[in-house]
Design a protein around this motif. Structure first.
Motif, PDB file in Angstrom:
ATOM      1  N   UNK A 191      -5.917  -2.138   0.512  1.00  0.00           N
ATOM      2  CA  UNK A 191      -7.505  -2.654   0.755  1.00  0.00           C
ATOM      3  C   UNK A 191      -8.951  -1.957   0.408  1.00  0.00           C
ATOM      4  N   UNK A 192      -8.323  -0.373   0.874  1.00  0.00           N
ATOM      5  CA  UNK A 192      -9.303   0.198   0.937  1.00  0.00           C
ATOM      6  C   UNK A 192     -10.490   0.143   1.860  1.00  0.00           C
ATOM      7  N   UNK A 235     -10.122   1.222   6.594  1.00  0.00           N
ATOM      8  CA  UNK A 235      -9.411   2.619   7.401  1.00  0.00           C
ATOM      9  C   UNK A 235      -8.507   1.461   8.637  1.00  0.00           C
ATOM     10  N   UNK A 236      -7.582   2.054   9.279  1.00  0.00           N
ATOM     11  CA  UNK A 236      -7.232   1.316  10.495  1.00  0.00           C
ATOM     12  C   UNK A 236      -8.118  -0.187  10.603  1.00  0.00           C
ATOM     13  N   UNK A 237      -8.863  -0.352  11.432  1.00  0.00           N
ATOM     14  CA  UNK A 237      -9.342  -0.957  12.432  1.00  0.00           C
ATOM     15  C   UNK A 237      -9.833  -2.203  11.525  1.00  0.00           C
ATOM     16  N   UNK A 238     -10.602  -2.361   9.877  1.00  0.00           N
ATOM     17  CA  UNK A 238     -10.116  -3.132   9.189  1.00  0.00           C
ATOM     18  C   UNK A 238      -9.275  -3.769   8.753  1.00  0.00           C
ATOM     19  N   UNK A 239      -8.594  -2.862   8.655  1.00  0.00           N
ATOM     20  CA  UNK A 239      -7.096  -3.398   8.242  1.00  0.00           C
ATOM     21  C   UNK A 239      -6.202  -4.013   9.633  1.00  0.00           C
ATOM     22  N   UNK A 240      -6.122  -3.780  10.332  1.00  0.00           N
ATOM     23  CA  UNK A 240      -5.987  -4.346  11.718  1.00  0.00           C
ATOM     24  C   UNK A 240      -6.596  -6.219  11.840  1.00  0.00           C
ATOM     25  N   UNK A 265      -1.252   3.880   5.637  1.00  0.00           N
ATOM     26  CA  UNK A 265      -1.852   4.697   4.967  1.00  0.00           C
ATOM     27  C   UNK A 265      -2.220   6.295   5.667  1.00  0.00           C
ATOM     28  N   UNK A 266      -1.972   5.791   6.589  1.00  0.00           N
ATOM     29  CA  UNK A 266      -2.105   6.527   7.766  1.00  0.00           C
ATOM     30  C   UNK A 266      -0.879   7.209   8.104  1.00  0.00           C
TER      31      UNK A 266
END
Length: 405
Positions: free
Chosen positions: A252-253, A255-260, A54-55
């Motif tokens: 998923x909605x 951020x990068x940490x959450x997706x990771x 997404x980023x």
């Protein structure tokens, strides 16, 4: 040197009956650990970009379909290169093939970090796929040749590296991606450079195969109906696999940490079931029956994700759960490919990988396009249907797979 089906089968039996195999994995020469470390980083490459998709789209002003071409170019080049890796390794030797693959990954992952457009990034990921194909296709045979404790311990070491890479990749991608989307690309370049130095210094020359292989050998191998059916099934299965991997980060909605973190637990489940659960299911129920059930469960989970696409909690739970199913299926499919074809293992693996990666490379791009054309749940439904079709292909070719239980 490539492993044949008989060696793989003997190794699996040894692992199942020898409780000390897991202890011997920690008693390896430095050369084996050097290759294993490089394997971990190489397997990280698949899921490393997940948290930053997404980023990348936001900062480079690209649609999900355009960003997902990162997976498409990577898979397409990896698949096509599988046709020539055996040919190349039999001529320049396994060690040089490993080093060539590693240096290509270092160069193209670093270039990816300097990209200013999605087009550049897609091109550099294609180069990354070239290096990855050269490395991964050779690494298992090299580990077997240098590891102590026999073939069984070597395979455990390789599977452990695969599982660690698949689980840590998204986590590392999330951490570095939270700083900048460029971070994961530079991180891989640095880690692979360390792996290159380790293999260069610690790994002695590995003996070349006694017989040089031909580029046409994998194509000829697809004339076997059983192997072709397995390849087409895996192609369709990849539509589900890469819909999950390349498209779900967008809905998923997080951020990068959450997706990771989500894909870290996904990778942990995948690693555990691939190493510990799949062999037990295979022994108790047989390879084909287990594959039918697991493919159905994968399709069902994707369909549930489509139905619950607006529920973040449901999506997270499904992603983690489906990781367990994917791990089982990956191991079962690898075992089946080794058993079904009359050609040597390296040729069968190259033929199968060519079909599933090159043919399935359209899946990540298509998932993004389906969301643009229709709605957010459509990619999951299409992925589920593709996996069901893969199950039907597997069933239709069952008479040509008598070698599989």
């Amino acid at each position: 040197m490539p492993l044949d089906a008989e060696q793989i089968e003997q190794a699996v039996e040894t692992v199942e009956h020898d409780d000390h195999s897991f202890k011997r994995i920690f008693k390896q020469p430095k050369a084996a650990w050097a290759v294993a470390f490089a394997c971990v980083v190489a397997f990280m490459g698949l899921g490393l970009v997940d948290p930053i998709l997404p980023a990348i789209g936001k900062q480079l002003h690209a649609t999900p379909a355009q960003v997902n071409l990162l997976f498409t170019s990577y898979m397409l080049v990896t698949g096509v290169m599988m046709l020539i890796t055996g040919w190349l390794s039999s001529r320049i030797g396994p060690k040089r093939t490993l080093l060539l693959g590693l240096i290509i990954i270092v160069i193209f992952s670093a270039l990816g970090g300097f990209s200013s457009t999605v087009g550049q990034l897609v091109g550099y990921r294609a180069g990354w796929g070239l290096g990855n194909a050269l490395f991964i296709s050779t690494a298992l045979a090299v580990i077997v040749s240098v590891a102590s404790g026999g073939t069984a311990s070597a395979i455990i070491l390789y599977e452990a590296a695969l599982g660690l890479g698949m689980s840590v990749g998204p986590l590392l991608g999330g951490w570095l991606g939270a700083i900048s989307w460029r971070g994961p690309f530079f991180g891989v370049a640095i880690l692979m450079a360390i792996g290159f130095i380790g293999i260069l210094v610690l790994l002695s020359d590995v003996e070349k195969p006694k017989q040089k292989s031909s580029i046409l050998d994998p194509i000829k191998a697809l004339g076997h109906r059983g192997l072709l059916s397995m390849g087409i099934m895996a192609l369709l299965y990849n539509f589900g696999f890469f819909t999950l991997l390349a498209y779900s980060p967008y809905v998923l909605g997080l951020d990068e940490h959450g997706i990771g973190y989500v894909f870290f637990f996904w990778g942990v489940c995948l690693a555990i079931t691939s190493i510990f659960v799949a062999p037990k299911l295979e022994v108790r129920f047989g390879t084909k029956k287990s594959m039918y059930v697991v493919l159905f469960l994968i399709a069902l989970t994707l369909a549930v994700m489509g139905l619950g696409v607006h529920s973040q909690a449901l999506l997270i739970a499904c992603i983690i759960i489906i990781g367990a199913f994917l791990g089982i299926n990956n191991t079962l499919v690898t075992t089946a490919v080794m058993e079904v074809s009359p050609v040597e293992r390296s040729v069968a693996s190259s033929a199968y990988s060519f079909v599933r990666f090159a043919g399935g490379s359209v899946a990540p791009w298509l998932a993004g396009k389906l969301a643009e054309w229709y709605n957010p749940e459509t990619p999951f439904y299409v992925g589920a249907v593709a996996v069901i079709l893969g199950m039907i292909v597997l069933f239709s070719g069952r008479h040509h797979m008598k070698e599989i239980s």
